[in-house]
Design an enzyme around this catalytic site. Structure first.
Site, mmCIF file in Angstrom:
data_model
loop_
_atom_site.group_PDB
_atom_site.id
_atom_site.type_symbol
_atom_site.label_atom_id
_atom_site.label_comp_id
_atom_site.label_asym_id
_atom_site.label_seq_id
_atom_site.Cartn_x
_atom_site.Cartn_y
_atom_site.Cartn_z
ATOM 1 N N GLU A 209 0.828 -1.216 0.000
ATOM 2 C CA GLU A 209 0.000 0.000 0.000
ATOM 3 C C GLU A 209 0.855 1.256 0.000
ATOM 4 O O GLU A 209 0.421 2.304 -0.465
ATOM 5 C CB GLU A 209 -0.929 0.023 1.220
ATOM 6 C CG GLU A 209 -2.276 -0.597 0.969
ATOM 7 C CD GLU A 209 -3.292 -0.346 2.083
ATOM 8 O OE1 GLU A 209 -2.951 0.273 3.107
ATOM 9 O OE2 GLU A 209 -4.427 -0.806 1.932
ATOM 10 N N LYS B 178 -14.229 -0.286 -3.951
ATOM 11 C CA LYS B 178 -15.342 0.102 -3.074
ATOM 12 C C LYS B 178 -16.413 0.825 -3.882
ATOM 13 O O LYS B 178 -17.604 0.571 -3.721
ATOM 14 C CB LYS B 178 -14.847 1.048 -1.969
ATOM 15 C CG LYS B 178 -13.945 0.399 -0.942
ATOM 16 C CD LYS B 178 -13.617 1.395 0.161
ATOM 17 C CE LYS B 178 -12.502 0.889 1.028
ATOM 18 N NZ LYS B 178 -11.956 1.904 1.923
ATOM 19 N N HIS C 242 8.361 -26.650 -1.241
ATOM 20 C CA HIS C 242 7.766 -27.778 -1.964
ATOM 21 C C HIS C 242 6.624 -27.324 -2.870
ATOM 22 O O HIS C 242 5.836 -28.139 -3.342
ATOM 23 C CB HIS C 242 7.301 -28.833 -0.952
ATOM 24 C CG HIS C 242 8.445 -29.388 -0.156
ATOM 25 N ND1 HIS C 242 9.013 -30.621 -0.405
ATOM 26 C CD2 HIS C 242 9.169 -28.836 0.848
ATOM 27 C CE1 HIS C 242 10.021 -30.813 0.435
ATOM 28 N NE2 HIS C 242 10.140 -29.736 1.208
HETATM 29 O O1 PA5 Z 1 -3.830 0.902 5.842
HETATM 30 C C1 PA5 Z 1 -4.955 1.331 5.630
HETATM 31 O O2 PA5 Z 1 -5.220 2.538 5.715
HETATM 32 C C2 PA5 Z 1 -6.077 0.389 5.287
HETATM 33 O O3 PA5 Z 1 -5.657 -0.911 5.153
HETATM 34 C C3 PA5 Z 1 -7.123 0.443 6.395
HETATM 35 O O4 PA5 Z 1 -6.540 0.070 7.610
HETATM 36 C C4 PA5 Z 1 -8.310 -0.470 6.069
HETATM 37 O O5 PA5 Z 1 -8.842 -0.131 4.822
HETATM 38 C C5 PA5 Z 1 -9.371 -0.358 7.142
HETATM 39 O O6 PA5 Z 1 -9.809 0.958 7.254
HETATM 40 P P1 PA5 Z 1 -10.613 1.428 8.515
HETATM 41 O O7 PA5 Z 1 -9.767 1.276 9.719
HETATM 42 O O8 PA5 Z 1 -10.960 2.853 8.242
HETATM 43 O O9 PA5 Z 1 -11.853 0.557 8.611
#
Ligand code: PA5
Length: 447
Positions: free
Chosen positions: A289, A424, A310
Site C-alpha cells: 500500500e 469500493k 515444496h
Molecule cells: O492501511 C490502511 O489505511 C487500510 O488498510 C485500512 O486500515 C483499512 O482499509 C481499514 O480501514 P478502517 O480502519 O478505516 O476501517
C-alpha cells in the site's frame, strides 16, 4: 539486550556495494524529511515517534481494558480489516502457542477475527461457534465506515446482546476509531462503549503500536510494554542521527531501491517458522500500500519455508529472474526438541539423532539461501535473536521506518492509498447504495 540485525552482503553479487553506498545522501535526506515533516504525506507521520511517546497512563488504560475482556470472555472477536487487523494478528500469531485454540486449560481468551472478509460461510460458522460462549468484541475501524467490519459488527453485536442482554453486552464491546468522525464513533457514543482513539495522523498500516494492535495483543496475554520497548530501541537505531552504514532502515531502503532499479521488481519475504506467516501478511500490506502507486513499486510477496519450498521453491529457484528474497531468520528457538535415535533406522535418519530440530531447520535455511543465490536470487537477511515481544517490536518499527524512507527514495507518497477506493466505488454501485445512482447506471451498462 541485542538488536535485530540486517545483512545485505549476499546481494552484492547482483548489485554493487558502491551503487548501494551511493544512495547515502538520498536516503539520509529521506530520513530527515520524515523527521522534519517536509516530505509527501507529512500529515501522516504520527507513527514516527509513537513508541517513545506512549505514556504510562495510556498503556495502563489498554492493559486494564484488556484485563476486563480477559476476565469475562472465553473468546474475543477482533473486528477490522487491513491495517485495522493485520498488525494484531501478526504479533499474536508470532507469540502464541501454535495450537492455542485447542488448549483447554487457558489463561487467556481465544482471539478470533472478523470483518476482514465478507465470506458468508465464515460469518455463519463464527456465529455458530460463539453460540453459548462468553464472548467480547473489539471493533476497529479508523474511518468507522468500512463495509466489511461494519457488516460483521452489526451481526456480532446483535448476537452478543441477544446472548448476554444489552447492558452486559455494552461492557464487553470496545470500539477503536476516529475521535469524532464515522458511524462507529456515533454508535460507540450512543451505546456507551469503552473507546480508544486512532489519531488522525496515523494510517492503518502504521497503527500496530496504537490500541489497534496493542489492545488485542494484550488481550491475548502478551507483554505490550516489551513490544513498545523494542520499538523505542529501533526508533533510535533507525533515526537520522545514526550513520547510513549503521542504520538498518537506511540500508534496507537503499538496497531494495537499487535491486528494483536492476530489474528485481518482486521482493519475497521468507520465514522458516509457521508462526511468522502473518508477519509476512502485515509486511505485504505495509509495503504494497505504501509503494505500489504511480505505476511503480516492488511487488511484495511472502512465503513460509520449508513448506513453500515444496511448492513455490521451483519458481524461486528457476523462474523469471525478477525476484529477491528478504529472510526473517530467528537465531534461537524458544524450546528444545532433540531428534531421537532409532535402533532399526528404517527411515535412515539416524545421522540426525541427537541434533536439535532447529539445527536441521537452520541447515535448510542456509542451504536454501546458497541455492537461491546460485539460482540468481539476491538474498537479504533480518535476524531476530529470538521470538519475543521485544524483538518483534524492533522488527515492526524497523520495517515501518524503512518503508517510509524507501517510499521517499522511490518518489511516491508512502502514506496514502488512493487505489483502495476503486473496488469500493464499484461494489457500492453494484449494491445500489444510496448516493451512487449514477455509478450504478454506468456499471450496470458494462455487465
Ligand atoms: O492501511 C490502511 O489505511 C487500510 O488498510 C485500512 O486500515 C483499512 O482499509 C481499514 O480501514 P478502517 O480502519 O478505516 O476501517
Amino acid at each position: 539486550m541485542e538488536n535485530i540485525k540486517l545483512s545485505i552482503d549476499k546481494a552484492f553479487g547482483f548489485v554493487s556495494e558502491q551503487n548501494v553506498a551511493a544512495y547515502k545522501s538520498q536516503v539520509n535526506e529521506a530520513n530527515k524529511a520524515l523527521h522534519n515533516g517536509t516530505g509527501k504525506g507529512s500529515d501522516f507521520l504520527g507513527w514516527l515517534h509513537l513508541p517513545s511517546t506512549i505514556d504510562e497512563a495510556h498503556l495502563s488504560d489498554i492493559e486494564n481494558t484488556a484485563e476486563i475482556l480477559r476476565d469475562n470472555c472465553e473468546v474475543v472477536v477482533v473486528i477490522g480489516i487491513g491495517g485495522s487487523y493485520l498488525g494484531a494478528k501478526a504479533v499474536i500469531d508470532a507469540l502464541s502457542n501454535s495450537f492455542d485454540w485447542l488448549q483447554t486449560e487457558r489463561n487467556s481468551p481465544v482471539v478470533v477475527y472478523a470483518g476482514q472478509n465478507i465470506g458468508e460461510d465464515y460469518l455463519y460458522e463464527l456465529q455458530e461457534m460463539l453460540k453459548n460462549k462468553k464472548f467480547g468484541i473489539i471493533c476497529i475501524s479508523k474511518s468507522g465506515t468500512t463495509t466489511e467490519p461494519a457488516l460483521a459488527f452489526r451481526l456480532l453485536k446483535t448476537q452478543l446482546e441477544a446472548q448476554q442482554g444489552k447492558a452486559a453486552a455494552q461492557k464487553l464491546i470496545v470500539a477503536i476509531t476516529d475521535k469524532s468522525r464515522g458511524a462507529l464513533r456515533t454508535l460507540a457514543t450512543q451505546e456507551g462503549y469503552k473507546t480508544f482513539i486512532i489519531e488522525d495522523n496515523i494510517g492503518g498500516r502504521y497503527s500496530v503500536l496504537t490500541p489497534v494492535g496493542l489492545l488485542p495483543i494484550a488481550v491475548a496475554g502478551h507483554d505490550i510494554r516489551q513490544l513498545v520497548a523494542g520499538a523505542i530501541k529501533m526508533e533510535t537505531v533507525c533515526g537520522p542521527e545514526t550513520p547510513f552504514e549503521e542504520n538498518p532502515a537506511a540500508q534496507y531502503a537503499a538496497i531494495r531501491n537499487e535491486l528494483y532499479k536492476n530489474g528485481k521488481g518482486i521482493e519475497i519475504l521468507v520465514n522458516f517458522h509457521p508462526k511468522l506467516h502473518f508477519i509476512g501478511e502485515w509486511w505485504k500490506q505495509l509495503y504494497g500500500e505504501s509503494e505500489g502507486k504511480e505505476n511503480k513499486g516492488i511487488f511484495p510477496a511472502a512465503v513460509d519455508f520449508t513448506t513453500d519450498l515444496h511448492s513455490m521453491g521451483q519458481w524461486i529457484q528457476e523462474g523469471v529472474r525478477s525476484i529477491f528474497e528478504t529472510v526473517i531468520s530467528v537465531k534461537a528457538s524458544n524450546f528444545t526438541k532433540i531428534f531421537p535415535h532409532d535402533e532399526s533406522n528404517l527411515d535412515g535418519l539416524n545421522f540426525l539423532a541427537g541434533k536439535r530440530v532447529d539445527e536441521v531447520n537452520k541447515m535448510a535455511e542456509l542451504g536454501t539461501m546458497i541455492a537461491h543465490i546460485d539460482g540468481g536470487v539476491p538474498n537479504l537477511k533480518v535476524e531476530l535473536p529470538s521470538l519475543n515481544e521485544y524483538y518483534l517490536g524492533q522488527l515492526l518499527y524497523f520495517f515501518e521506518k524503512a518503508c517510509g524512507i524507501s517510499g521517499y527514495v522511490l518518489g511516491v507518497n508512502p502514506f496514502d492509498q488512493p487505489g483502495v477506493e476503486a473496488y469500493k466505488k464499484n461494489m457500492f454501485a453494484l449494491l445500489e447504495k444510496p448516493g451512487f445512482e449514477a455509478e450504478t447506471k454506468a456499471i450496470k451498462a458494462r455487465i
